[in-house]
Structures are given as structure tokens and as C-alpha cells.
Motif scaffolding. Sequence first.
Motif, PDB file in Angstrom:
ATOM      1  N   LEU A  90       1.769 -15.103  29.128  1.00  0.00           N
ATOM      2  CA  LEU A  90       0.678 -15.467  30.047  1.00  0.00           C
ATOM      3  C   LEU A  90       0.066 -16.815  29.642  1.00  0.00           C
ATOM      4  CD1 LEU A  90      -2.070 -13.349  31.570  1.00  0.00           C
ATOM      5  CD2 LEU A  90      -2.808 -15.091  29.938  1.00  0.00           C
ATOM      6  N   VAL A  91      -0.128 -17.003  28.335  1.00  0.00           N
ATOM      7  CA  VAL A  91      -0.712 -18.266  27.862  1.00  0.00           C
ATOM      8  C   VAL A  91       0.184 -19.430  28.254  1.00  0.00           C
ATOM      9  CG1 VAL A  91      -1.396 -19.597  25.825  1.00  0.00           C
ATOM     10  CG2 VAL A  91      -1.936 -17.162  25.961  1.00  0.00           C
ATOM     11  N   SER A 111       1.607  -8.234  22.195  1.00  0.00           N
ATOM     12  CA  SER A 111       1.244  -9.642  22.028  1.00  0.00           C
ATOM     13  C   SER A 111       2.140 -10.566  22.839  1.00  0.00           C
ATOM     14  CB  SER A 111       1.319 -10.036  20.549  1.00  0.00           C
ATOM     15  OG  SER A 111       0.194  -9.562  19.858  1.00  0.00           O
ATOM     16  N   ASP A 116       3.415 -10.216  25.702  1.00  0.00           N
ATOM     17  CA  ASP A 116       2.961 -10.343  27.094  1.00  0.00           C
ATOM     18  C   ASP A 116       1.855 -11.385  27.180  1.00  0.00           C
ATOM     19  OD1 ASP A 116       4.716  -8.390  27.788  1.00  0.00           O
ATOM     20  OD2 ASP A 116       3.213  -6.774  27.882  1.00  0.00           O
ATOM     21  N   PHE A 117       0.985 -11.327  26.201  1.00  0.00           N
ATOM     22  CA  PHE A 117      -0.112 -12.292  26.184  1.00  0.00           C
ATOM     23  C   PHE A 117       0.427 -13.713  25.984  1.00  0.00           C
ATOM     24  CE2 PHE A 117      -3.366 -14.612  23.659  1.00  0.00           C
ATOM     25  CZ  PHE A 117      -4.303 -14.755  24.669  1.00  0.00           C
ATOM     26  N   PHE A 177      -4.591  -7.943  32.136  1.00  0.00           N
ATOM     27  CA  PHE A 177      -4.628  -6.835  31.161  1.00  0.00           C
ATOM     28  C   PHE A 177      -5.922  -6.019  31.218  1.00  0.00           C
ATOM     29  CE2 PHE A 177      -2.356 -10.457  28.994  1.00  0.00           C
ATOM     30  CZ  PHE A 177      -1.075  -9.985  29.272  1.00  0.00           C
ATOM     31  N   TYR A 237      -7.096 -14.225  19.273  1.00  0.00           N
ATOM     32  CA  TYR A 237      -5.964 -15.142  19.106  1.00  0.00           C
ATOM     33  C   TYR A 237      -6.471 -16.574  19.008  1.00  0.00           C
ATOM     34  CZ  TYR A 237      -2.891 -11.348  20.698  1.00  0.00           C
ATOM     35  OH  TYR A 237      -2.205 -10.171  20.834  1.00  0.00           O
ATOM     36  N   ILE A 253      -7.024 -19.420  31.131  1.00  0.00           N
ATOM     37  CA  ILE A 253      -6.276 -18.399  30.387  1.00  0.00           C
ATOM     38  C   ILE A 253      -7.118 -17.134  30.260  1.00  0.00           C
ATOM     39  CG2 ILE A 253      -5.310 -17.828  28.098  1.00  0.00           C
ATOM     40  CD1 ILE A 253      -4.402 -20.782  27.914  1.00  0.00           C
ATOM     41  N   GLU A 254      -8.409 -17.325  29.968  1.00  0.00           N
ATOM     42  CA  GLU A 254      -9.302 -16.157  29.874  1.00  0.00           C
ATOM     43  C   GLU A 254      -9.308 -15.382  31.191  1.00  0.00           C
ATOM     44  OE1 GLU A 254     -12.573 -17.649  26.514  1.00  0.00           O
ATOM     45  OE2 GLU A 254     -13.125 -17.740  28.660  1.00  0.00           O
ATOM     46  N   ALA A 284      -6.093 -13.511  31.718  1.00  0.00           N
ATOM     47  CA  ALA A 284      -5.959 -12.351  30.823  1.00  0.00           C
ATOM     48  C   ALA A 284      -6.794 -11.185  31.345  1.00  0.00           C
ATOM     49  CB  ALA A 284      -6.385 -12.735  29.412  1.00  0.00           C
TER      50      ALA A 284
END
Length: 419
Positions: free
Chosen positions: A353-354, A347, A349-350, A414, A383, A406-407, A410
Motif C-alpha cells: 500500500l505504501v 506487514s 500488505d502495508f 485496513f 512503521y 498513505i495514512e 491505510a
Amino acid sequence: APNAIATIKLNNKEYVTDDYTNVTPKILSYLNRNLHLKKDNPLSLVRQRIVNYFYSSFTHRGNPTFSVYENLSPVVTTKQNFDDLLIPENHPSRTKSDCYYINRKTLLRAHMTAHQSELLRSGLDNFLMIGDVYRRDEIDSTHFPVFHQIDAVRSQRKEQLFQDFPDLELFEPTFDPQNPHIFTNSIKDPNKQSCHTLEATKLMEAQLKNHLIGLVQTLFGDNIKHRWVEAYFPFTHPSWELEIFYENNWLEVLGCGIVRNEILANAGPNNTIAYAFGLGLERIAMALYKIPDIRLMWSKDSGFLSQFEDKALNERITYKPVSSYPQCVNDISFWLPPNLTIDTFTSNDFYDLVRDVGGDIIEQVKLKDKFVHPKSKKHSLCYSIIYRHLERTLKQAEVNEVHKEIEKAAVKAFNVIIR
Ligand code: PHE
């Protein structure tokens, strides 16, 4: 319809309104919020700390002495709220200008003491009652028409009360340690009820004050300055208020006293003497966490609630003001690639990125849901991303744009598939 009877429906019960009805839709909208039971609300933290104090300080054969009631309906009768507590017919606390009436016989409880008699009658002798109470009052940073109280009753039989005699000097010269009594034949003394002996009153008073000082020391630390102020309640005698010295002011935190014997004679338990107190949770929470405005307790803003979420009970928390501009919440859900599972995806990492893509308008990211599809066995995560600008109101359209970015990022980073 002709002859329609106006009714109010609350929790599936209908109440016929009358000339006493003064409860408003706004006030009714606060029912069932149960702030004291919400895990990320400061009132719930205070509730748990107080319950823990009573659980750990008072046990009987390894079990907590006090039982806890925190789901009692706030809709009560005038008998519960007033009559059972010996509050006279003409007492100002009964007036329409002080209470929220549903009709002449029914109101939103004005204090948790409204449940004292029914719980005594059900056979309990030591208990805590916790919930929302409703009072018409002034409007300022420390008053709100709905607030929360913890009430308690502790009753003692002769054998318990006189177990160890602390201070014989407090007692009348006629006191016989071999044959102590709770009750006497009407020795008049303004410092006690005429049916009680002075020694029983003094021992109960000592317990009451020790237990409550122990409580505020547990909450605020051993150095908290306090004072007892004589008070009057129709249902206790003698009565006191406890004030603590907080930020250069004496702050009243609770009312208490020795339960009037008529109440115990009516409801039980017989042959006991009891203390009772009622304490406001908002006061304590505002002082403990430095929350400047009582309305914040009702905030659904995660910038507020997250400051109290997943905290150890005795952790020191100091509230930090949140921006006054509104939040925008957008969810993001995606399928993980075959080489990742809901347990191996990182999480953090996500989150990085956000923040990389969204910058400072990202206030919070929360994992909302994990899911494995029963047939395809594909793993999915969801999320919530909470956006807020610190200096202006964000437009939903611009948030949607950042969210799209963001999408995209991601997917690229990932290998996920947006759902
Ligand atoms: N019910 C009182 C109040 O709301 C507090 C109280 C409870 C006082 C029990 C004495 C005993 O102010």
C-alpha cells in the motif's frame, strides 16, 4: 572566571588541558559511536567474522582460547600507548602532528596495541582487542582520522610450542628435540631476538603466518594472493606486514611480529614466547564489500546500513551506491481493528500500500514498534517510512502530503485508526 582551568570532559572524567592538547570538538564527537559494535555496520560484520575465525580455530577443552575485549576506553595514557610498548621518547609516532592529545599524559589511542601490556599484566595469555583508534593523517577516500583495529596476542609455553616438530630443517644443528628451549644466552642473529632460540622464533613465526593466512583466506577465499613484507615495530622483532592482492594493487592489511621479550618480562606471562598482530577493519570491509569511500562507514543513512543488516556472516555482499539526495523519515502509528492483532496483521500488505501511494520516492519501510495497551488491550503498530527522491531534494511539505495520503489509504484498506 579568573584563573579558570580549561578542562575537557570525556565519559564523566575531567582532563586538564595543556600545551599538548590538540584534540578538536569534531574528533571528540566520534567517541562512543562504537561502529564496530553496531549490528548493521559493515565493520561489525568483519569483526564478527574475525572473532568467529579465532573462536572456531582455537579451542582449549571446548572453550575458545582467545578472550575478546571490545569495550576498552579509547582514552589512554602515553605509558599505555608508547612506553609500555618500548616506543622511544623521540619516536615520530609520538608527535603532536600524528596523534590527538588530550594533554601531555593522555591521548586518544593511536593503535589497539595500547592495551596489550595492561591485559598481559591482568594475567591473560591469548586475547583479541577491538576498537576505534585515532590518528592525524591525510584526507582521502581511504583515510579517516578515526578507524578501527583488531589486535591480538597469542603466547605459548615451551610444552605448547614444541608439541609437534614440523620442520627440523629450519633449526640449528645444536637443536635437541628431547630438550627444546625458548630461551638462550644471547646468540646474536638479526632474524630473532637475542634471548630467543632460533627454533622457538621459527615455530612462532610459522604459527603467526599460518593463522593469519588462514584468516585472510576465510575472509577473501582460498585463492587470495598474498605476500609478506619485512617491517619494523618497536614492540615486535622480527616483524612483518601482510599484503593482499586486491583489484590490481597490493593492499597492506596488517602488521605483526614476535613480541619483544622485555614486554612479556615486564607484564607476563613469564617463560613464554608470543606473537601479536594489528589489523585495520576498514581496509578489510572496503575490499570485501567494495565500499569506495571510508566515510561511508560513518553513514547513518539507512540506504547504506540496510545493505548490511540481518546478513549471514559469510554472505557475499556488494555495496550499491545510494542516492546523494537526503532522506526524509516520517513515522506512522495506528491502532488495529478488533479483528486483527500485532501478530496477524500482514506487514507486506502495508508495504504494498505504501508503495502504491508513495511510488518511487519510497526508499524503505521499517517496522519500528509493536505495542499492546495494558488496559484497553488494543494493538498498535508503528512503521518508519523513509522517503528519498533519486534526482532531487524532497521538501518536507511534499513528503507530509504523501504521508497523509498513505495514512488515509491505510485507514480505508485496513480499518486502522491513526494515532
Ligand atoms: N600497532 C601496529 C599498527 O597500528 C600494528 C601491530 C600490532 C604490529 C601488533 C605488530 C604487532 O600499525
